[in-house]
Structures are given as structure tokens and as C-alpha cells.
Design a protein around this motif. Sequence first.
Motif, short mmCIF file in Angstrom:
data_model
loop_
_atom_site.label_atom_id
_atom_site.label_comp_id
_atom_site.label_asym_id
_atom_site.label_seq_id
_atom_site.Cartn_x
_atom_site.Cartn_y
_atom_site.Cartn_z
N LEU A 201 -22.55 8.50 -16.30
CA LEU A 201 -23.96 8.68 -16.68
C LEU A 201 -24.82 8.54 -15.43
O LEU A 201 -24.38 8.02 -14.41
CB LEU A 201 -24.35 7.65 -17.74
CG LEU A 201 -23.50 7.67 -19.01
CD1 LEU A 201 -23.80 6.47 -19.87
CD2 LEU A 201 -23.71 8.95 -19.78
N GLY A 206 -29.57 8.78 -20.39
CA GLY A 206 -28.15 9.04 -20.63
C GLY A 206 -27.49 7.89 -21.37
O GLY A 206 -26.69 8.11 -22.26
N GLU B 171 -28.93 15.09 -18.92
CA GLU B 171 -29.82 14.11 -18.29
C GLU B 171 -30.76 14.73 -17.26
O GLU B 171 -30.84 14.28 -16.12
CB GLU B 171 -29.00 12.98 -17.65
CG GLU B 171 -28.08 12.27 -18.63
CD GLU B 171 -27.28 11.16 -17.98
OE1 GLU B 171 -27.84 10.42 -17.16
OE2 GLU B 171 -26.08 11.03 -18.30
#
Lengths: 219, 219
Positions: A201, A206, B171
Motif C-alpha cells: 500500500l 489505501g 491510490e
Amino acid sequence: MIKTHSIYLVEDHIIVRNGFKELIENMGNYKVTEEFDNGKQLINKIHVGQPDLIIMDLTMPVMDGKATMRWLKEHNIKYPVLILTLDTSDKTIIDLYKSGVRGYLPKTCTAQTLKSAIDNILTTGYYHNELLSNALLRNDGYPVRDERMEILNLCSDRELHFLRLVCSPDEFTYEQIAQKMDVHKRTVDGYRESLFEKFKLRSKTGLVLFAIKNELVPL
Amino acid sequence: MIKTHSIYLVEDHIIVRNGFKELIENMGNYKVTEEFDNGKQLINKIHVGQPDLIIMDLTMPVMDGKATMRWLKEHNIKYPVLILTLDTSDKTIIDLYKSGVRGYLPKTCTAQTLKSAIDNILTTGYYHNELLSNALLRNDGYPVRDERMEILNLCSDRELHFLRLVCSPDEFTYEQIAQKMDVHKRTVDGYRESLFEKFKLRSKTGLVLFAIKNELVPL
DNA sequence: TACTTTCAAGGTGTTAATTCCTTTTTAACA
DNA sequence: TGTTAAAAAGGAATTAACACCTTGAAAGTA
């Protein structure tokens, strides 16, 4: 005189594609007007013609069926899509149904079933069969997850506590989370970095998405 | 010798109930072993016998079908339930399906349909028909909720598009989102601020949580 | 036309998030 | 007991997120 409907075929195996093409065109009132090897090719030409229906495989190189559906949904393109594939896991079916497919058939279906699926989608907008209903009912509406346990095992208690605070509707900053957890700001940084690394991430956003998708936090 | 299956009937109109009872028992291998006027009566005696199937109306005094399903789910009681009612709104069907019903039929169905529904539930555990699939597909996978609609009405298309990109597993930063939406960075700031104000949010994380909770984005 | 509203765009400054590096503490362990 | 690995803290720098304020264009309206 019956109108001939235009169908796009997206399938990487040319043999299979030709097979389906012949099958479809033998039905009489359908014509395969475009063929693509993968989703990328499809979306590149999606604004050219106006298919009545897109029939697509799931496993394809470059851009697979799921990614293609996501793209179409994101770009608000709503040509009906019939998925024709071998992958019939509940998770796959549900994911696809969520991204807006209108029907889902195993490649092993009969010509007759294929025809009725196409007919149904073109007249009513969708084709429903056991695959969808069963997948939905079995899962009570939720995606299947064996992963969940695995993820839980990979996380320490403090990391999970941290994750829950990140997902709190109170929208805490990391500094506030540090206070709540009674540790230093940098310690919290550590939890974050550890989770970033473990689960690939890059952002707080996220983390939230990851936690929710894997049902690590209550909604 | 075929086993006779035990069925509970929950329906407040005695005339209707008797009609169905006769219908069911004429099928041969089914017997209505208990009858109830409403859900309250059912749950009071639910631990006494062991029905193979519960057939229930939705609109009933004291405790209606939805409340009864909720109670059964909460108490982890899993006898299969077939809903037989006149109310066929998408919202109702989806709500019930979420609370675990195994099948849903309009009272106007034929005896034959009823029989195949019962047979299906007893052999495969569920009965799927157009009502469920269609309701689900029409809603694009989202449950119908008034609140959701209200929120959707408060958001412009571009705001919703922005929101979906914010919730993307990729993201994206706001700058990347601006590129994807082909607008200026500051324009995206505008979308964000507008959503912040409308829904009392303070952070990107808040946007994600809000979008997911209200099912404005696919998971 | 002049007025208002709405949306896209732009400038600028502050705070939070993210990254990288180093040090201390803790706990496990040979 | 000294060694080591992991967790906790800390410093500092960069980037993204967030806030506030302004402008210009388009659309609707008195």
C-alpha cells in the motif's frame, strides 16, 4: 425483416473466437462486427462503433475481463456485456456482477443456452441464471474471503488496533491515533510502514480500502 | 416410500392460508405441520419442532415478515424460508434476500411454480427466479436505500466520478485524479471541498469511508 | 443588458502524510 | 551474560492534502 444485431467478441484464443463467431452468426439475426484479442483492444475502439452486445472472455493477456469491466464502468460506458468463461468461482461471478455485467455463462454451455442468453440480454437487458443467483445466495451478498484469516495472522494486535482507528469515522490524524494508542507519533509511523510494506500500500486511503475490502474493520 | 416434509405456514389471512395449505398438501409429499398468524407466533414456537421449510407472508400484524427474518438471522436460526407475498418491490426483495430468505414468490404464482420452488429449496437449499436476479441487476449490485438516492442526487456526475477515483485501489493522488478527469488540479480541489462541505467530511480518508458506507462506489 | 449563480481554474500558505535514517528500548536467546 | 532481532522513538526533509481567497467563463434570469 428482423434487424441484425451487432456483437463484439473479445477473446484471445482465435480458435475459440472463431468457433463462437460461427455459432453466433448461425443464429440468424446476429453478426459479429468486431473482434478483439483482449480488453485493451476493445477499449481503444469502443468509441468507434455501437455494439448491441459485447461478449467477452475473462482470462486474457494485456487487459483481462475484470479490468476491462472496471474501465468501462469508470468511463460510464454501458453496452451490455455477456461474460463467457471457464472461471465460475463465486467471487469472480460476484465481482463481475458488481462491475455491471449483464450475464455470465460458462464456455461449456450449449449453443441453445448461449442463444437464449443473448436474446434475453437484448430484449430485457440482462440474463439471469443459476450461476449468479447461487453465487449471491451462497455468499449472502458478501464476497468470499479465505484471505481474511491469512491477513489477520500477518498483523499484530497493535497494527490491527491502528488500522481500526485509521478507519474510524472520526477521521483521526496519525498524531491523534498516537495519542489514542498511547504511543509515540513515530511508533504509529512504524505500524503504518509495516502495513504498507506487507500489503503493498502507499497511502492512508489505501489502508482504509484494504481494511474494508478484507473486512478487517466493522463498517 | 417418500419422506413427507414438514412445512410451517405463516400468514395472517386464514382464507389464504387454508388455500395454500390445501395446495401444498395436495402436492403429495408435503405436510403443513404448523400454522401461525404472524411472525411473533412463529418465533415463540420456533424451538419446539423442526420444520423442513417455512413459508411466510410479508405483511402481517404484530410482527411482519421482514422483522421475523431479522429475528431469525439474529438468533442464527437457519430453517429455509420461502416468502410468498404481493409486495415485489426491488427494495423489499433485496432486503429479504440479505436477511437470508431462500426464495421469493408472488402470491399470484401458479401451483406448479410453488411446487418447483418448494422442491428446489428442499433439494438445493434455495430457489432462484427472475424476481431476485432482476432486482439485483436493476440495482447494479447496490441495495436500494433512500439515503443513498438522496446522496446521489446531491452529487454532480463529476463529483461522483471524482469519488470513484478517490476510492480506486490504485491510490491516486488528487493530481493524478485531475489528469484522469482531464481537469485542473484546482478543479479537483473544488470537487473535494464541495463534498467535504456537503457531507461534513475533513479528509480523503473520510471521503473513502463515506463513499463505501453509502455504497456510492463498488467494492 | 445587467445580475446572479455555478463551475473551472489559479495563487498561496498551512498542516498532515510519507519517506529515509539513526538511536534507544525491549525481549528473546545462545 | 553478551548478542541479536524486533519494536519504539526520534530528526528531518519531501510531497500530498487541505484551506482560503480570487478570477473568469458559462448559464440562467430579472
